[in-house]
Design a protein around this motif. Structure first.
Motif, PDB file in Angstrom:
ATOM      1  N   SER A 246      52.368  44.146  36.165  1.00  0.00           N
ATOM      2  CA  SER A 246      51.850  43.925  37.511  1.00  0.00           C
ATOM      3  C   SER A 246      52.965  43.324  38.357  1.00  0.00           C
ATOM      4  O   SER A 246      54.071  43.100  37.856  1.00  0.00           O
ATOM      5  CB  SER A 246      50.660  42.964  37.488  1.00  0.00           C
ATOM      6  OG  SER A 246      51.127  41.637  37.321  1.00  0.00           O
TER       7      SER A 246
ATOM      8  N   GLU B 192      46.612  42.922  45.041  1.00  0.00           N
ATOM      9  CA  GLU B 192      45.927  42.786  43.761  1.00  0.00           C
ATOM     10  C   GLU B 192      45.119  41.484  43.675  1.00  0.00           C
ATOM     11  O   GLU B 192      44.114  41.413  42.963  1.00  0.00           O
ATOM     12  CB  GLU B 192      47.013  42.799  42.676  1.00  0.00           C
ATOM     13  CG  GLU B 192      46.585  43.318  41.342  1.00  0.00           C
ATOM     14  CD  GLU B 192      47.799  43.402  40.405  1.00  0.00           C
ATOM     15  OE1 GLU B 192      48.789  44.052  40.785  1.00  0.00           O
ATOM     16  OE2 GLU B 192      47.738  42.801  39.322  1.00  0.00           O
ATOM     17  N   ALA B 226      44.242  50.087  46.464  1.00  0.00           N
ATOM     18  CA  ALA B 226      43.895  49.053  45.483  1.00  0.00           C
ATOM     19  C   ALA B 226      42.380  48.930  45.324  1.00  0.00           C
ATOM     20  O   ALA B 226      41.896  48.039  44.623  1.00  0.00           O
ATOM     21  CB  ALA B 226      44.494  47.722  45.905  1.00  0.00           C
ATOM     22  N   LYS B 228      40.087  47.889  47.418  1.00  0.00           N
ATOM     23  CA  LYS B 228      39.534  46.635  47.945  1.00  0.00           C
ATOM     24  C   LYS B 228      38.750  46.936  49.214  1.00  0.00           C
ATOM     25  O   LYS B 228      39.169  47.785  50.010  1.00  0.00           O
ATOM     26  CB  LYS B 228      40.670  45.671  48.293  1.00  0.00           C
ATOM     27  CG  LYS B 228      41.627  45.391  47.164  1.00  0.00           C
ATOM     28  CD  LYS B 228      41.018  44.519  46.095  1.00  0.00           C
ATOM     29  CE  LYS B 228      42.039  44.259  44.998  1.00  0.00           C
ATOM     30  NZ  LYS B 228      41.615  43.260  44.047  1.00  0.00           N
TER      31      LYS B 228
END
Lengths: 312, 312
Positions: A246, B192, B226, B228
């Protein structure tokens, strides 16, 4: 901060090299410094010899805040040492390692030219190119394309906080390339007008992804959303033995990066300059191709090369 | 720059309003100014009356560089006028329009509170929220969430070139909300760790997309990559009759934005400050939900509302 085995200070030597020749690339300076360590040391057994070199490499990595590209150079050198140590005694290993190191330093300068040569067919007349931040290998490629009388335009991201994009824009103007600087926040806005994206790399990792100046990752996401080709340029000595899982799994990670502030007077400028990340990790699925001195590669091709090199 | 129909200067009046009350929103100031135009004019026929008001609206839009939110206010007012003109004479239309305009100005102040009320259930304990730039309607929502004793953290983008994110960070610190500023280039890095993204809007367009401070579009792309949620907050008077087909189809577009430079000494700071876009367009497919005073809407719900309003 001196490496074991004498008064020789590998860190000082490394910084001297970089100061004397600003165009030297960091992995090359790191290998030069380790060659010097090998020359200076007086070990009598192979295990002592390897211990000294490994310690010097560790000192150097630590002193450069675990810089990805310094680590890349050190790792190449240590791998070379491991390979040479299998068959030979201390003296032979020492001489072979010095000669291998010097050879690496000599040929490394050509790598950047080879990358430019391999990548330049991808730059065509009348294209609009987006580049991120300042990268010597990209400037080399664009310089070569200009010499080939190609006519193209370049957008350069500002690349905060150090605004290194402005340096790239200045150089491009001098080369006579029409260019314009773009806010880091305006990459999405401009992507529709871009034909291809070029970025450099601090390091290319085992997954085939890359570690580079912060902003590279989101550039790649935006390019992919707009279906634009995203090309990374890297000399093969920037391949590193890392497999980041990550953004927070990089050697440069610090737990105080982007830590929340909850009281008092906070100097946001300092936060932006010092407590924001300087690098980010771009996973392989966002990279169209890599231009390296070993040839044009897909991200999975890089994995293969790395495995081959370190299994040898 | 005076509107037809007398010595009254609608632009001067508008700027006075904004200077006197910095918290006034631009569409509200625009409607207030047009109400004043209606009060001052002395037209005798309906067509003359409408011509005066339309001209004043055009002057105001032009003087504010076709600001999306000023246009939104003007369009609401003109639509109201068109509706009232069908059935009535000049005098009645004038009075009804003044009363409708004043009514709009009175209730507009409540819209922001309503948006905060409707959106605040989406903010939950222990969340990490990413906001972009400075937006009064977002600050209102976060303020309400703090009053409801919710505990959350906020990342704020720097939002160059005016660094308006720093203002948001200062206000959040005062509210006791842990926060941190993030480089515009580090949005990909941080996504993230984010639970939801909140942005305001200069205008919400007929497609259900939104026009907002530059950087919003790429924030939305990165959030989507991502997976989101990306929520936009907008008072319903920011709905505008526009259907942008690309980033370059906005009323604020100028052909010299991001024009390539190819010679001489270029001041890149000026380029970044003045020749970069200030707004961008986020297409509806990137927006999870919109929080408006009319309720929580999907982007297609916004289209329905806009069609309803302008077909009435």
């Amino acid at each position: 901060m001196t490496a074991q085995g004498g008064a020789f200070d590998v860190v000082e030597y490394y910084h001297d090299l970089v100061a004397k020749d600003p165009s030297i690339s960091m992995p090359v300076a790191a290998v030069s410094s380790l060659v010097k360590v090998v020359e200076q040391q007086r070990a009598t057994t192979m295990s002592e010899f390897m211990k000294i070199v490994r310690a010097a490499s560790e000192v150097l990595k630590e002193a450069t805040h675990r810089s990805i590209s310094v680590s890349a150079g050190c790792d190449v050198f240590l791998q070379q040492m491991a390979r040479l140590s299998h068959a030979q005694g201390v003296e032979e290993c020492r001489d072979a390692l010095i000669s291998a190191g010097n050879n690496f330093v000599m040929t490394a300068g050509q790598c950047r030219d080879q990358v430019a040569e391999i990548g330049s067919p991808f730059v065509r007349d009348d294209q609009t190119i987006l580049i991120h931040s300042y990268s010597r290998v990209i400037m080399g490629l664009l310089h070569r394309a200009v010499k080939q009388n190609k006519r193209f335009r370049v957008y350069v991201t500002e690349s905060r906080p150090d605004k290194s994009g402005l340096r790239a824009a200045d150089e491009l103007l001098k080369l006579g390339v029409p260019c314009e600087v773009v806010l880091d926040a305006a990459v999405g806005y401009i992507m529709e007008k871009v034909d291809l994206v070029l970025v450099g790399a601090e390091g290319v990792v085992e997954s085939g992804g890359l570690i580079n100046k912060v902003g590279t990752y989101q550039l790649a996401i935006i390019a992919k959303a707009a279906k634009k080709p995203f090309y990374a340029l890297a000399e093969s000595y920037k391949f590193v033995r890392l497999y980041p899982l990550s953004q927070y799994d990089l050697p440069t990670y610090r737990s105080d990066l982007l830590a929340f502030k909850d009281s008092g007077n906070v100097d946001w400028q300092t936060e932006l300059q010092e407590n924001n990340p300087t690098l980010d990790y771009t996973p392989p699925e966002y990279i169209t191709l890599l231009f390296t001195d070993l040839g044009v590669m897909t991200p999975s091709g890089v994995s293969d090369e790395l495995i081959k090199f370190y299994l040898d």
